[in-house]
Each structure stands twice: as C-alpha cells, then as structure tokens.
Design a protein around this motif. Structure first.
Motif, short mmCIF file in Angstrom:
data_model
loop_
_atom_site.label_atom_id
_atom_site.label_comp_id
_atom_site.label_asym_id
_atom_site.label_seq_id
_atom_site.Cartn_x
_atom_site.Cartn_y
_atom_site.Cartn_z
N TYR A 7 -82.01 14.82 56.61
CA TYR A 7 -82.13 16.06 55.84
C TYR A 7 -83.23 16.00 54.78
CZ TYR A 7 -77.88 17.57 58.13
OH TYR A 7 -76.97 17.94 59.07
N SER A 8 -84.13 15.09 54.94
CA SER A 8 -85.30 15.08 54.06
C SER A 8 -86.28 16.16 54.51
CB SER A 8 -85.98 13.71 54.08
OG SER A 8 -86.49 13.44 55.38
N PHE A 9 -87.07 16.63 53.59
CA PHE A 9 -87.99 17.73 53.89
C PHE A 9 -89.01 17.37 54.99
CE2 PHE A 9 -91.32 20.86 52.05
CZ PHE A 9 -90.93 21.82 52.97
N ILE A 86 -92.53 28.97 55.07
CA ILE A 86 -92.12 29.32 53.72
C ILE A 86 -90.85 30.17 53.70
CG2 ILE A 86 -93.54 31.41 53.58
CD1 ILE A 86 -92.83 28.82 50.82
N GLY A 87 -90.66 30.97 54.76
CA GLY A 87 -89.44 31.77 54.83
C GLY A 87 -88.22 30.97 55.15
N LYS A 88 -88.40 29.76 55.68
CA LYS A 88 -87.28 28.90 56.04
C LYS A 88 -86.92 27.92 54.92
CE LYS A 88 -87.14 30.38 60.36
NZ LYS A 88 -85.97 31.11 60.90
N TYR A 201 -82.14 25.43 57.92
CA TYR A 201 -82.72 24.09 57.77
C TYR A 201 -82.30 23.54 56.42
CZ TYR A 201 -85.56 25.25 61.81
OH TYR A 201 -85.97 25.60 63.07
N LYS A 202 -81.35 22.63 56.43
CA LYS A 202 -80.85 22.05 55.19
C LYS A 202 -81.80 20.96 54.72
CE LYS A 202 -75.99 22.90 56.24
NZ LYS A 202 -74.65 22.29 56.45
N VAL A 203 -82.09 20.99 53.44
CA VAL A 203 -82.96 19.98 52.84
C VAL A 203 -82.26 19.43 51.61
CG1 VAL A 203 -85.19 19.52 51.78
CG2 VAL A 203 -85.03 21.13 53.69
N VAL A 213 -89.36 10.26 45.96
CA VAL A 213 -88.32 11.07 46.57
C VAL A 213 -87.50 11.75 45.48
CG1 VAL A 213 -86.29 11.05 48.07
CG2 VAL A 213 -88.21 9.51 48.54
N ARG A 214 -87.35 13.07 45.58
CA ARG A 214 -86.57 13.85 44.62
C ARG A 214 -85.50 14.65 45.34
NH1 ARG A 214 -88.63 13.92 39.56
NH2 ARG A 214 -90.82 13.33 39.28
N SER A 215 -84.36 14.80 44.69
CA SER A 215 -83.27 15.60 45.25
C SER A 215 -83.42 17.05 44.81
CB SER A 215 -81.92 15.05 44.79
OG SER A 215 -81.75 13.73 45.25
#
Length: 752
Positions: A7-9, A86-88, A201-203, A213-215
C-alpha cells in the motif's frame, strides 16, 4: 511489512498503470526490449541506443543527447501519468510540491530502465566499440547528465508556474476554460468524481524528498474550486511541454542540413515517442472512451490528406522533370520501346565498348573477362564490397578492375562498387596516388542513419513542404534527399554527378560498365539505370529471334524517360532507388502515367547474377571468340550455405505468421537457387570457360588462428546504414578468413 510495501504510493501507482495505462507501459517495454532484450538486432536497432553517433563519432556528446531525449521521455511519461492519476490519488492536492513528489514515487519504471540499460551499454561498448574504462565512464556520466538537465529544467518551469505572474496567467486560462462548456463540463465531472473514486487505491505511505517514507494522516476536505484550478494548471503545463516538443522538431527540421542538428537516430525516435505520449495522454484525458475512435478517424483523415496520388509525388527522383507531360506507362508503349531497331543499335554500341576493352590487352593473349556481382545488405555490404575490391586489386596489381567489364548488384553492395569504381577512375587518371587508402573504407562505412531517421520524423511527418531547387526544378526534402546529401558528403562529393558523366569513360573502357537496377512495384519488372543505352537488358533476344511469346522483363530508364531529363539523373539517386529498403528508404514515384513506383533491387535479385548472365548471353559469341573465358566474382554479405535449424515446437500464433516469416527469411536463398541455375545453364550454351568465385562476409566461420583479441567476440554486422568500430574491424579482417583466402587462390589460378 508486506502490507506496508503493497500500500505504498510507488507500488499502488504501478498497479494503477497496469490497470489503466497499458499504452504508457508498452512504450517502456519497447525501450527495454530494444536496448536490453536486443529486439531488432538483425536491423541494428539496439546499437542505435548502445552506440549512438553524433557528427560521425560515437562520443560522450552523442550519449549526452540521447540522455536529453530519455529525460524528455521520462518527464513526458510523468506528466501524462500525473494527469491520469490525480483523480485517483487526491492527497497529492494537499502536499507541498505535488509534481515533484509524484515524479519521485512514479520513478520506478525509469529507475528499472536505467538500471538495466547501463550494464547493457557497458557490455556493448567494451565488447564491440573497443573503448577504455575512463572513456566509458565519461559516456555514462554524460548520459545521466543529459537526463538530469532535462529534469532540472522541467522542475524550474513547474516552480515558475507557482509564481504570481504564471498564476495569473493560469487563472486567465481557467476563466477561458469556464466559457468553453464542453471542456469545463468534462473537467468538473472528473473533479466531482474524486471523492467517490479515491478509495479504489489505498495508500498508507509515500516517498518524500529526500527519499524518506512518510505516512498519510487525515487530509483536509477537497474544495471544488481548488481542484478545478489544479486541473487547469497542469493541463496548461502539459500543453506547454507539447508545444516545446513541436518546436524542437521544427528547429531540427528547418536546420537538418547542418550536421550539428543531425542528432543520433535513437534520440530522434525517443523524442517522437515522448510527443506521442503527450498527445495520447491529452486525447485520453479529454475524450475518455471516445479517444480510440477519434484517433482512428484522425489517422484516416491525415492519411487522406497525405495521399500521394502520383500527380505531384512527394518522393521524387532528383534531376527528372516532373512538370512536363507524364510518360505513358502501358503495354503498348513497352512494345514500341522494345523493338529490334533499338536492340540492334544498343548491341552495336556495346560491341564497340567491348572492342575498346579488348584493345587494352595484347592481341596474342586473350584475357579473362570479369563480371563483378555484389549483394545488398546496407552498410555492411557497402563496406565489404569496397574492402574486397581493394584487396583484389592489391593482390593482383590492378588486374581485376582492368579486366572487369561489368558491375551489377543491389543495395549497399552497389554503393560500395560505385564508390570504388570512381576511386579507380581517379587513380588511373593520376588524381590520387592509389586505391588502397584506409580513408576510403572509413568514408563508405560512415553513419548515414542519423540524418535518415531525423528526416523521416521531422520532414516527412512534420515539415513535408520543404523544397529545394535544382536546375530550376523543385523537389521536396524527403528522407531520400537526406540520404543522398549524407552520401555525397561522406564521399567528398565524388559521386555527386549524373549518370551521363560516366558515358565516355565507359565507352573508352577506362572503367567497367555499371548496370544499376531497381524493382518496379507496379508490375514486377526491373528498371535499368546505366550511362549507355542497354535495351537488350529488357529481353535477352530481339523479336525476330523469339520462338515463343515472352513478357518484357525490364525497362530501360534512359529511353523511357528521355523527355524528362533522364540524362540528368544523379548517380546517387539511381543508387538510392536501387537501395530502397522498405520503410527506411522511401519508394520513389517516377513521372509516368500511371506513376511508376520503384524499390530495392534485392526484391527480385539481391546479387545481380541474373543481369550479368543476361549480358553474357547477349554477347556470348563475341566474348567466347575474344576472351579466354569469363570469371563471375560474387561479393556476398552473407554465407551461401547455413546450418539447418532444428525443428521447434510452434504455438498457434507462430503458425499463423510462420509462412510469411519463412518466405522472408528464405527469399535470398531462393534467389541463390535461381542464380545457380542460370549459371549452370550458361555453362551449357557459353562456348568458352565460365568460372565463379565467391567472397563471403561470414564472421561465424572466421579462421580462429587469424583472429586477434579485439575480434574474439565478433558477430555479424546488422542490416543497417551504420557500422560500429568492432564491425568495421571485422570487415577488414574478413578478407583473411580461410574461406576467402581459398577464393583468392582460386581466382589467382583462373587468371593465370
């Protein structure tokens, strides 16, 4: 841990690309397949990336230019993917430097490409370009410097768009878009759908600058007004980038005659891909499901507008007059031109040349007459032909060219033969000391692909209206023009003369006759270019002696286009039509009605043997009486025999295309069979001695005892218009192979 990575970007972006942007991913697969997977190796496509040339040198500057092109491609990929994504991934709206963060997280594919490209580049440069470690390191640094420069320039531009001046301009664009109902409606539809689509799309985390890495925590609510301005500004950025790419192509096209603007062929292709990415992204963004339909319709409209109907053809033969009445191209006119009177006159004319050739030798010692037949094969065939002719004249003190009566062949081989014939003419006239200078081989082996590919992209696609004037006649600057300009430049202008300039030297038998052929697409006949009238090449016998009804097999260019300045046709144009490799070189349309379309001579005979045998048949009685026999020297860019391939299991898709593949791969071997049959028949009707000697370019069978360390990994040069340093060294060494040295001894025995 696995869930954190999933689930990382960067990973979610890649999954998004796999689901929605297969077109963008396919271009990366194409680049990786070409550079790392060696797709198109037979045509030399990977070497355009692994050993690019600029200004005639495989230098760090060339790598820097390719790096600039790759950087442009990468940023075009980022911008297009950004607009789609960008919409997602709405959290980007509320992060500082959203574009920079997106590029960082979307950089997995560019990173993989560079990670795989650099080792492939180092391996190729070490094995085939023979450069040292320090020079190689410089090339790699310049490659990445080019990419870095593009990225820096892009981000400077993005930073400027945040400034008040650019922000005001973006706001004006936004207001303008509000007045356009369709575009505004489509933009607002995307913005309204953001909230209900952002859960697809969960990030949980993303990469921040510098590589931290940032949450993600709670984000502020999305405002429609802010999102609309965000969309408008990035659409404007994409439009600006597209305009910049168009401007680059226009500048390259306008100044392409200057060698400094003839960028590496790989860079030209990558820039075109970058532009196509931007256009595809724009169409898909605005038109959504209608994009493919509109694209197909646009292509059909463009094809209709760009139709070449033969009345005012774009791809022309220089020197010919296209403004006068077109030559009638019909069966009736072919019958009129192929009559007994022309046949007899041309035979008598050539008999006079044969007598002049015979007068060069003692009356009491009939010489061997030599025919040289050289194969097609792009730059490797041109260099190999020149290398063979230099080696032959060195070994036999000039006797080979002195005893050669005729030169025939196809494509690159004819370019090498024509260049060497001019070198020989200048040597016997005292203009140059000898024919053996290594400079001649280096000149014929120079890269001609850069201007060809550049012209194909910027002129034939974007600037098809550029013209030049020659003798008060107008011609378009197509890629055929680019090829001829580079050919003349590489050879110091020595071939920049009309075919008619060789009429007197051939008549006096100072140099061999040369018959240059091309294949006519309209009806499969051969078109013959020569300085002399040679209607006897159209049919082997006059009408009065034919016992069966035969089809006219050829057309003599000089007579067919005598009212269109046929005498003014440049030698380079005839050679170019003889070497029209499909797609790379353009098929020329000649001023006839209907338009005669010609292409590579190798389509019907890649070796010129049938033309040589027909010439021998027409003059068989004179040759049998006045010589001690004929030697046909065949200079081949590939082996006559090859190992039998084992049977392989075949998929259904392979079976579907295998008949076409097998035909193309075996076409030259089928021609070999016809050529051998023609020679075997000639042995029965020619009342004198007839021998053949083959010189083959075949690196796989090079005698290992003669191979230096620099040639230990030599492989066959591709079918292309450029050669690497290792390939040229291999061509130099090939004459010393056991097979070619055996052919040399055989020729020595025949000449005794």
């Amino acid at each position: 841990m696995l869930k954190t990575i999933l689930y990382s970007f960067p990973v979610q972006l890649l999954l998004f690309q796999l689901r929605r942007n297969l077109l963008l991913l396919s271009l990366w697969v194409l680049l990786l397949g070409v550079t790392v997977g060696q797709w198109g190796e037979g045509l030399g496509i990977p070497y355009l990336f692994l050993a690019p040339e600029y200004m005639g040198q495989a230098s760090a500057t060339a790598m820097f230019i390719v790096g600039l092109a790759i950087g442009t491609f990468i940023m075009s990929f980022h911008i297009t993917a950004y607009i789609f994504a960008i919409g997602k991934f709405t959290f980007l709206n509320f992060l500082p430097r959203p574009m920079a963060l997106f590029c960082l997280n979307n950089g997995l594919l560019p990173f993989i490409f560079n990670l795989l490209f650099v080792p492939a580049f180092i391996h190729y440069q070490t094995e085939y370009e023979l450069i040292g470690s320090l020079e190689m390191l410089l090339h790699v640094l310049f490659f990445f410097a080019g990419q870095l420069l593009v990225v820096v320039l892009y981000f400077i531009y993005f930073q400027l768009t945040e400034q008040p001046l650019f922000g005001s301009f973006g706001w004006k664009v936004d207001k303008r878009l509000r007045k356009t109902k369709i575009t505004r409606y489509m933009t607002l539809q995307r913005v309204r759908n953001i909230r209900r689509r952002d859960t697809q799309y969960k990030v949980h985390s993303y990469l921040d600058i510098p590589l931290k890495v940032r949450s993600l925590h709670e984000l502020p609510p999305v405002t429609l007004h802010k999102s609309a301005k965000f969309f408008d500004r990035n659409q404007l950025n994409a439009l600006v980038v597209e305009l910049i790419l168009f401007a680059i192509f226009l500048v390259l096209g306008l100044f392409r005659d200057n060698p400094a603007f003839q960028i590496p062929a790989a860079a030209s292709g990558i820039l075109l891909l970058a532009l196509l990415i931007m256009l595809a992204g724009a169409l898909t963004y605005w038109l959504k499901k209608w994009a493919w339909g509109v694209t197909v319709i646009g292509m059909l409209v463009f094809s209709a507008l760009a139709t070449d109907n033969g009345k005012n053809p774009y791809h022309r033969a220089f020197g010919l007059n296209y403004d006068t009445i077109k030559a009638e191209y019909s069966l009736k006119r072919l019958e009129l031109l192929n009559n007994d009177a022309y046949y007899a006159a041309d035979v008598a004319h050539t008999l006079n040349i044969l007598n002049n050739w015979r007068a060069k030798f003692p009356n009491d010692s009939p010489p061997k007459m030599i025919f040289i037949c050289t194969s097609g094969g792009g730059q490797r065939a041109a260099a190999w032909t020149l290398r063979c002719l230099q080696a032959l004249d060195s070994a036999f003190q000039g006797r080979v060219m002195q005893q050669t009566m005729l030169m025939t062949g196809a494509s690159g081989g004819m370019i090498g033969a024509a260049y060497y014939r001019e070198i020989y003419r200048r040597a016997i006239q005292g203009e140059i000391p000898h024919t053996l200078s290594n400079e001649f081989l280096e000149r014929v082996a120079k890269d001609r692909l850069n201007p060809l590919i550049l012209s194909w992209i910027v002129s034939d696609l974007f600037l098809p209206f550029q013209e030049i004037i020659r003798d008060s006649l107008y011609y378009f600057k197509d890629r055929g023009y680019a090829f001829e300009q580079k050919l003349n430049s590489d050879m110091a202008g020595w071939l920049d003369k009309p075919l008619a300039a060789y009429r007197i030297p051939e008549q006096c038998a100072q140099i061999p006759m040369m018959i240059i052929a091309a294949s006519i697409i309209n009806d499969g006949r051969r078109l013959y270019f020569a300085a002399q009238p040679i209607s006897y090449m159209n049919n082997a016998a006059p009408l009065a002696r034919r016992t069966i009804r035969t089809r006219t097999r050829g057309i003599e260019f000089l007579r067919f286009f005598r009212h269109h300045r046929a005498d003014s046709l440049p030698l380079t144009t005839a050679l170019r039509m003889n070497a029209t490799f499909p797609y790379i070189m353009p098929n020329v349309l000649l001023p006839s009605e209907p338009a005669m379309e010609v292409m590579d001579a190798g389509l019907s005979d890649n070796y010129g043997v049938n033309d040589a045998v027909q010439f021998l048949y027409v003059f068989r009685e004179w040759i049998a009486k006045n010589t001690s026999g004929v030697i046909i020297i065949r200079i081949r860019d590939s082996p006559k025999e090859r190992e039998i391939k084992p049977y392989q299991s075949r998929s259904l898709l392979f079976k579907l295309f295998s008949p076409i593949e097998h035909f193309l791969s075996n076409m030259y071997f089928l021609q070999d069979g016809r050529n051998d049959a023609a020679i075997e028949l000639a042995e029965s009707w020619f009342k004198n001695d007839l021998k053949t000697v083959d010189f083959e370019y075949n690196p796989y069978y090079l005698n290992k005892n003669l191979v230096a360390d620099t040639l230990a990994h030599m492989r066959k040069a591709p079918l292309s218009w450029r050669l690497t340093a290792r390939e040229l060294d291999g061509i130099r060494a090939m004459i010393h192979s056991a097979e070619n040295q055996s052919a040399m001894r055989k020729l020595k025995g025949y000449l005794k």
